[in-house]
Design an enzyme around this catalytic site. Sequence first.
Site, PDB file in Angstrom:
ATOM      1  N   ASP A   1      -6.795 -17.710   4.868  1.00  0.00           N
ATOM      2  CA  ASP A   1      -8.000 -18.461   4.562  1.00  0.00           C
ATOM      3  C   ASP A   1      -7.859 -19.856   5.163  1.00  0.00           C
ATOM      4  O   ASP A   1      -6.748 -20.351   5.369  1.00  0.00           O
ATOM      5  CB  ASP A   1      -8.187 -18.534   3.046  1.00  0.00           C
TER       6      ASP A   1
ATOM      7  N   ASP B   1     -10.377  -9.419  -1.226  1.00  0.00           N
ATOM      8  CA  ASP B   1      -9.132  -9.994  -1.734  1.00  0.00           C
ATOM      9  C   ASP B   1      -9.414 -10.645  -3.070  1.00  0.00           C
ATOM     10  O   ASP B   1     -10.546 -11.062  -3.348  1.00  0.00           O
ATOM     11  CB  ASP B   1      -8.576 -11.048  -0.766  1.00  0.00           C
TER      12      ASP B   1
ATOM     13  N   CYS C   1      -0.993   7.619 -12.010  1.00  0.00           N
ATOM     14  CA  CYS C   1      -0.499   6.664 -11.013  1.00  0.00           C
ATOM     15  C   CYS C   1       0.922   7.042 -10.588  1.00  0.00           C
ATOM     16  O   CYS C   1       1.749   7.426 -11.421  1.00  0.00           O
ATOM     17  CB  CYS C   1      -0.513   5.245 -11.584  1.00  0.00           C
TER      18      CYS C   1
ATOM     19  N   CYS D   1       2.992   4.872  -8.912  1.00  0.00           N
ATOM     20  CA  CYS D   1       3.785   3.681  -8.596  1.00  0.00           C
ATOM     21  C   CYS D   1       5.136   3.730  -9.313  1.00  0.00           C
ATOM     22  O   CYS D   1       5.338   4.507 -10.256  1.00  0.00           O
ATOM     23  CB  CYS D   1       3.024   2.411  -8.964  1.00  0.00           C
TER      24      CYS D   1
ATOM     25  N   CYS E   1       4.971   3.295 -13.170  1.00  0.00           N
ATOM     26  CA  CYS E   1       4.491   4.448 -13.940  1.00  0.00           C
ATOM     27  C   CYS E   1       5.438   5.639 -13.853  1.00  0.00           C
ATOM     28  O   CYS E   1       5.514   6.435 -14.793  1.00  0.00           O
ATOM     29  CB  CYS E   1       3.101   4.838 -13.453  1.00  0.00           C
TER      30      CYS E   1
ATOM     31  N   HIS F   1       2.209  -2.295 -10.545  1.00  0.00           N
ATOM     32  CA  HIS F   1       1.204  -1.316 -10.955  1.00  0.00           C
ATOM     33  C   HIS F   1      -0.205  -1.773 -10.605  1.00  0.00           C
ATOM     34  O   HIS F   1      -0.990  -1.004 -10.034  1.00  0.00           O
ATOM     35  CB  HIS F   1       1.279  -1.020 -12.450  1.00  0.00           C
TER      36      HIS F   1
END
Length: 381
Positions: A92, A267, A305, A307, A310, A336
Amino acid sequence: MTSYALHIQHTDGAARAGILHTAHGQIPTPIFMPVGTVGSVKAVAPDDLTAMGAPIILGNTYHLYLRPGHKLVERHGGLHGFASWPGAILTDSGGFQIFSLNSLRKLREEGAEFRSHLDGSRHLFTPENVVDIQRSLNSDIMMVLDECVPHGADYAYTDKSTALTTRWALRARAHYPAGTAHNLLFAITQGGFFKDLRRRSIEELCAHDFDGFAIGGLSVGEPKAVMYDFLYDIAPQLPAEKPRYLMGVGTPLDIVNGIAAGVDMFDCVLPTRNARNGTLYTSQGKINIKRREFADDDGPLDPQCSCYTCRTFSRAYLRHLYVSKELLAFRLNSLHNLTYFLDLVRGARQAILEDRYTDFLARITALYPDEAALAAAGSGL
């Protein structure tokens, strides 16, 4: 013309699935970009981001300019080398941060003069030096300097500000002509909450060869219904062949509605910030892991999930870490939530490719009934 571009693979209504080509890899769109303001996505490492399949992250020009300094970053191989990140990076311009300084900044034709929030020292950002700073950072995608107009600003101020943002953008494009190098330059459309000013901003900027176009100045305090009304109006006006980026937005519901409106890139700090506050996103909706009901819950945070969090830990353990103020809670919760947001846009992309985005949007909307009610109030959605 630059050789890097967005290739649209399929559409489902206004929703688009494509591939954005950058110097550091191809990015499937729609995409959510984790925010690494100072060259680090909070609480997670680059290998965590790679494992969850993040192809691009954000950095912030304002913060990296002040500390550690863009020239130091350049000497260390740009932000990719300095942060050991192999994927793409969008930076940015720092316009939003300068906007948020209020009494510490002054805008004029030349640029934005501001005092550092670190030590009070004076600095000047111009459209030209903001591009130069981002070139030193070697950003794959550079954003032009703009002014983010707050919700509630009157027509006269918004008109003047939008015209200034447009002039700044054209100076940035002249300073860094299209096709000069591999760093893509995106313009930021503004116009506050006046649709005629929004249209004028888009018309004037899109007449020039920027590599992509962003929607700035939404989610700045306006009611949710107003944001969605403007989002659905603005996005289709942007060039169909260029990437469309909705800056700083937002919640899962914001993202799926942005995709429905035709936006490609998003974002937000929300997944990592909320992770540090114990708010976690799951396939059943949001939960607050600090709640007592999870104290003896040996199930995974989200059974759907995959990940690391998890796959490995129980809700009871995650609650224990959080209430014990263990730093590991920040990492596991952030892993997560970021995976959830990335899975969300991956699911959206697949739904677009299979012509079932309307059903996908309805399913996600049902997970967030309170927010959906706010978004629908008075908007006609």
